[in-house]
Design a protein around this motif. Structure first.
Motif, PDB file in Angstrom:
ATOM      1  N   VAL A 117     -15.753  -3.113 -54.771  1.00 15.11           N
ATOM      2  CA  VAL A 117     -16.226  -4.482 -54.961  1.00 15.11           C
ATOM      3  C   VAL A 117     -16.693  -4.660 -56.402  1.00 15.11           C
ATOM      4  O   VAL A 117     -16.329  -5.623 -57.086  1.00 15.11           O
ATOM      5  CB  VAL A 117     -17.366  -4.796 -53.970  1.00 15.11           C
TER       6      VAL A 117
ATOM      7  N   ARG B 229     -15.147  -7.027 -59.416  1.00 14.00           N
ATOM      8  CA  ARG B 229     -16.006  -8.000 -60.098  1.00 14.00           C
ATOM      9  C   ARG B 229     -16.061  -7.717 -61.595  1.00 14.00           C
ATOM     10  O   ARG B 229     -15.901  -8.623 -62.412  1.00 14.00           O
ATOM     11  CB  ARG B 229     -17.408  -7.943 -59.502  1.00 14.00           C
TER      12      ARG B 229
ATOM     13  N   ARG C 232     -18.423 -16.198 -61.376  1.00 13.08           N
ATOM     14  CA  ARG C 232     -19.075 -16.120 -60.074  1.00 13.08           C
ATOM     15  C   ARG C 232     -18.384 -16.960 -59.010  1.00 13.08           C
ATOM     16  O   ARG C 232     -18.248 -16.550 -57.868  1.00 13.08           O
ATOM     17  CB  ARG C 232     -20.523 -16.582 -60.195  1.00 13.08           C
TER      18      ARG C 232
ATOM     19  N   THR D 269     -15.090 -15.095 -57.798  1.00 12.38           N
ATOM     20  CA  THR D 269     -15.109 -13.690 -57.383  1.00 12.38           C
ATOM     21  C   THR D 269     -14.795 -13.542 -55.902  1.00 12.38           C
ATOM     22  O   THR D 269     -14.087 -12.621 -55.505  1.00 12.38           O
ATOM     23  CB  THR D 269     -16.484 -13.070 -57.683  1.00 12.38           C
ATOM     24  N   GLY D 270     -15.291 -14.461 -55.083  1.00 15.55           N
ATOM     25  CA  GLY D 270     -15.055 -14.375 -53.641  1.00 15.55           C
ATOM     26  C   GLY D 270     -13.573 -14.414 -53.318  1.00 15.55           C
ATOM     27  O   GLY D 270     -13.066 -13.578 -52.572  1.00 15.55           O
ATOM     28  N   TYR D 271     -12.864 -15.377 -53.923  1.00 15.00           N
ATOM     29  CA  TYR D 271     -11.424 -15.473 -53.685  1.00 15.00           C
ATOM     30  C   TYR D 271     -10.712 -14.222 -54.160  1.00 15.00           C
ATOM     31  O   TYR D 271      -9.887 -13.649 -53.443  1.00 15.00           O
ATOM     32  CB  TYR D 271     -10.868 -16.707 -54.404  1.00 15.00           C
TER      33      TYR D 271
ATOM     34  N   LEU E 104     -11.836 -11.181 -54.646  1.00 14.37           N
ATOM     35  CA  LEU E 104     -12.135 -10.017 -53.805  1.00 14.37           C
ATOM     36  C   LEU E 104     -11.355 -10.085 -52.496  1.00 14.37           C
ATOM     37  O   LEU E 104     -10.760  -9.095 -52.060  1.00 14.37           O
ATOM     38  CB  LEU E 104     -13.633  -9.978 -53.510  1.00 14.37           C
ATOM     39  N   THR E 105     -11.345 -11.264 -51.875  1.00 14.45           N
ATOM     40  CA  THR E 105     -10.631 -11.403 -50.608  1.00 14.45           C
ATOM     41  C   THR E 105      -9.157 -11.075 -50.795  1.00 14.45           C
ATOM     42  O   THR E 105      -8.574 -10.288 -50.036  1.00 14.45           O
ATOM     43  CB  THR E 105     -10.773 -12.838 -50.074  1.00 14.45           C
TER      44      THR E 105
ATOM     45  N   PHE F 135      -8.515  -7.197 -51.544  1.00 12.85           N
ATOM     46  CA  PHE F 135      -8.581  -6.303 -50.391  1.00 12.85           C
ATOM     47  C   PHE F 135      -7.507  -6.642 -49.369  1.00 12.85           C
ATOM     48  O   PHE F 135      -6.950  -5.748 -48.735  1.00 12.85           O
ATOM     49  CB  PHE F 135      -9.981  -6.349 -49.767  1.00 12.85           C
TER      50      PHE F 135
ATOM     51  N   ILE G 257     -10.833 -16.355 -46.169  1.00 17.83           N
ATOM     52  CA  ILE G 257     -11.577 -16.545 -47.420  1.00 17.83           C
ATOM     53  C   ILE G 257     -12.915 -17.192 -47.119  1.00 17.83           C
ATOM     54  O   ILE G 257     -13.968 -16.760 -47.607  1.00 17.83           O
ATOM     55  CB  ILE G 257     -10.758 -17.397 -48.412  1.00 17.83           C
TER      56      ILE G 257
ATOM     57  N   MET H 228     -15.167 -14.632 -45.346  1.00 20.07           N
ATOM     58  CA  MET H 228     -15.560 -13.535 -46.230  1.00 20.07           C
ATOM     59  C   MET H 228     -16.564 -14.017 -47.265  1.00 20.07           C
ATOM     60  O   MET H 228     -17.555 -13.342 -47.542  1.00 20.07           O
ATOM     61  CB  MET H 228     -14.331 -12.964 -46.945  1.00 20.07           C
ATOM     62  N   VAL H 229     -16.276 -15.186 -47.853  1.00 21.76           N
ATOM     63  CA  VAL H 229     -17.194 -15.684 -48.893  1.00 21.76           C
ATOM     64  C   VAL H 229     -18.553 -15.954 -48.283  1.00 21.76           C
ATOM     65  O   VAL H 229     -19.586 -15.591 -48.836  1.00 21.76           O
ATOM     66  CB  VAL H 229     -16.616 -16.954 -49.550  1.00 21.76           C
TER      67      VAL H 229
ATOM     68  N   TRP I 203     -19.119 -11.773 -49.062  1.00 22.40           N
ATOM     69  CA  TRP I 203     -19.203 -11.668 -50.530  1.00 22.40           C
ATOM     70  C   TRP I 203     -20.506 -12.228 -51.061  1.00 22.40           C
ATOM     71  O   TRP I 203     -21.101 -11.663 -51.971  1.00 22.40           O
ATOM     72  CB  TRP I 203     -18.020 -12.361 -51.196  1.00 22.40           C
TER      73      TRP I 203
END
Lengths: 377, 64, 166
Positions: A193, A197, A211, A214-216, A218-219, A222, C24, C27-28, C32
């Motif tokens: 993770v 990032r 910021r 990052t969620g997109y 990371l998803t 993985f 997404i 997860m977010v 995350w």
């Protein structure tokens, strides 16, 4: 105590799985010929056909097939639900109804529609037809494709990986509530993770905006990586080698960087500074094509082609065992095949990571281009 | 037939390009070992773009 | 190209889009965000701890240099004091010596003075005695001599001849 509980859980799961395999196997026992993946795979054309079949999506989950003493073809695996949008609306049934037929011979009747499966695709027969007719090029003449929302093997893989990700990372998130350093498997996930990032999102998007994305990233990272790795297991997933899947991923990236593009991005694309006026429209067309076609196309083709090529290479190397048996002898061909396929499989492990990394990296780069701030203007 | 030859030509070109990228990156790393990370990142991006091109050509060549 | 489009399954595309969207979102929201928050928290915590350690180190260094300064000062002071003491000792010795010398010379001078005055006194007494005796002798002699006039006169002459008028 915990270990005992865990092993009981595992045993239960295995038992359930075996039961379903068995039922599926007995269910499919009656129909055995005319299957694409059936029978002996010995010659080059058979290998080619088998590989082509493998890299396609499938409507049932077959681990392996064998012919028993009675000459019946047995499949070990389990059926998956078929959900299709036909001329009469949504139809749902289990894929076991096709009895592993892939040549359009087994006709499934759901309500008033007749459905057949040809080369991994489900066709609806035209009204009045009771049997699929083929032309010289093996295209169906009296049937058309239907919109197929089935839980195919790929969708099943996507769901499994999705649940795995949710399970792992929500557990990791919970661990942080108790203490600041995760334990067990979380300890392996955390550096990944942080890697995504700090090595992908932050340098490519920039300190100010990373910021949000990052969620997109990371998803997606993985998701792709785990599916790539799942493709290397003997389960035979080829999810990231499905062009529909990679297309969806690329379009997500396209939508994100188009939606988050700032003023400078659009100005740079549509009316670039510092060039003659008559060149501007031409450049704008090129830039638009780059942003809306070339970038997503390169993303989706790269992932699709790499993974598909990897699967084809691994399977071809395994097929050396059969194809070259006559010229090298049984031991020679087997040894060569094992050595080569192990080497390539190791490279594929690297490629699995690399492609996930590159997809995420390029997504981050494109997003970074869109949100970049130009102070010097 | 011709499309396959074309795809082959693109692959040759891509191979030369990849060699250039890798070689130059190595040179760069040898010259400035402290910039290894940046050079690697840039190398992978360019190699990925080139690879995309090569794969595009292969698929267009095979399917056309 | 044609086979590529043939392979493309719109149903799978829709399913993938749909599942990825949900994935997404979940997860977010559930993974995350909390993970990133805790990571950031932890990192800022570590940063703060590092800063604090750095500060403490600096403070320590300051303290140490202060100590050193103090020590140096103390040493210098001691040195000074020692020097002063030595000087004082030297001075005292010198003073004492000088005083003793002076005293001694004074005593010597006194002694010399008294010796001289004693001598003077002794000499004076001796002179007196000699004078008295001489006078007595002279009286006797004169008495004897002066019994004859001639003798008296020749004596006066002789004496007058002896006297040098100085």
């Amino acid at each position: 105590m915990k270990i005992v509980q865990k092993s009981i859980k595992l045993l239960t799961l295995v038992a359930i799985a075996l039961c379903s395999f068995q039922s599926f196997a007995s269910d499919s026992g009656k129909k055995d010929n005319n299957q694409n993946d059936g029978g002996v795979v010995d010659t080059k054309s058979e290998v080619d056909k088998y590989i082509q079949h493998h890299i396609q999506d499938a409507h049932d989950f077959t681990l392996f097939s064998y012919t028993n003493d009675a000459g019946e073809r047995k499949h070990v695996g389990f059926p998956l639900p078929v959900i299709v949008w036909t001329s009469e609306g949504l139809k749902t049934f289990m894929s076991s109804k096709f009895h592993h037929d892939d040549n359009g011979e087994e006709i499934v009747t759901a309500g008033n529609v007749k459905l057949a499966k040809i080369h991994g695709k489900i066709y609806e027969l035209d009204a009045g037809a009771s049997k699929v007719d083929f032309d010289a090029e093996h295209h169906a003449t009296n049937a058309h494709k239907v919109l197929d929302f089935s839980i195919t093997k790929s969708v099943f893989g996507i769901l499994v990986v999705g649940f795995l990700m949710l399970f792992w990372f929500i557990r990791l998130a919970r661990q942080y509530k108790k203490k600041s350093i995760p334990t067990g498997f979380g300890r392996a996930l955390e550096p990944l993770v942080i890697y995504v990032r700090d090595e992908i999102a932050r340098p490519n998007i920039g300190e100010k905006h990373y910021r949000k994305f990052t969620g997109y990233l990371l998803t997606v990272f993985f998701f792709i990586w785990l599916l790539n790795l799942a493709g290397l297991t003997p389960l035979g997933f080829n999810v990231t080698g499905q062009i529909a899947v990679t297309a969806a991923l690329a379009i997500f990236t396209l939508i994100i960087y188009t939606a988050s593009g700032n003023k400078h991005y659009w100005k740079h694309m549509l009316w670039m500074d510092g060039i003659p006026v008559f060149v501007k429209p031409i450049l704008a067309i090129i830039e638009l094509a780059g942003a809306f076609l070339i970038k997503p196309f390169s993303l989706l083709i790269r992932l699709f082609a790499n993974i598909t090529a990897g699967h084809i290479v691994v399977m071809s190397l395994i097929a050396i065992m059969f194809v070259m048996r006559e010229s090298l002898g049984t031991v020679g061909s087997t040894g060569l095949s094992i050595v080569l396929s192990i080497l390539i499989a190791l490279i594929e492990v690297l490629v699995a990571f690399l492609q996930a990394y590159i997809f995420t990296m390029l997504s981050a780069l494109f997003i970074g281009m869109a949100v970049e701030e130009h102070e010097h203007h | 037939m011709y499309n396959l030859i074309g795809a082959g030509l693109v692959v040759i070109g891509a191979g030369i390009g990849l060699g250039q990228i890798g070689g130059k990156a190595m040179e760069g790393i040898a010259r400035q070992p402290e910039a290894t990370g940046k050079i690697q990142t840039a190398m992978i991006i360019v190699a990925a773009l080139l690879e995309g091109l090569a794969f595009g050509a292969l698929i267009l060549g095979k399917g056309a | 190209m044609e086979s590529l489009f043939n392979d493309f399954s719109p149903g799978l595309f829709i399913m993938q889009t749909f599942i990825l969207l949900i994935l997404i979102f979940l997860m977010v929201k559930f993974a995350w965000k909390p993970i990133m928050n805790s990571l950031n928290e932890r990192e800022s915590g570590i940063q703060a701890a590092l800063d604090a350690a750095e500060n403490a180190k600096k403070e320590m260094q300051n303290l140490q240099s202060d100590n050193e300064k103090l020590l140096k000062e103390a040493r210098a002071e001691r040195e000074g004091m020692l020097k002063e003491a030595r000087e004082m000792k030297d001075k005292m010795i010198a003073d004492a010596k000088e005083e003793a010398q002076a005293q001694a010379s004074k005593m010597i001078a006194q002694a010399q003075e008294s010796i001289r005055s004693e001598k003077q006194a002794a000499l004076a007494e001796l002179k007196n005695q000699v004078a008295t005796i001489s006078v007595e002798i002279a009286e006797k002699v004169v008495r004897g001599e002066l019994e004859d006039k001639k003798k008296q006169l020749s004596l006066v002459d002789k004496m007058l001849g002896d006297v040098t008028l100085n």
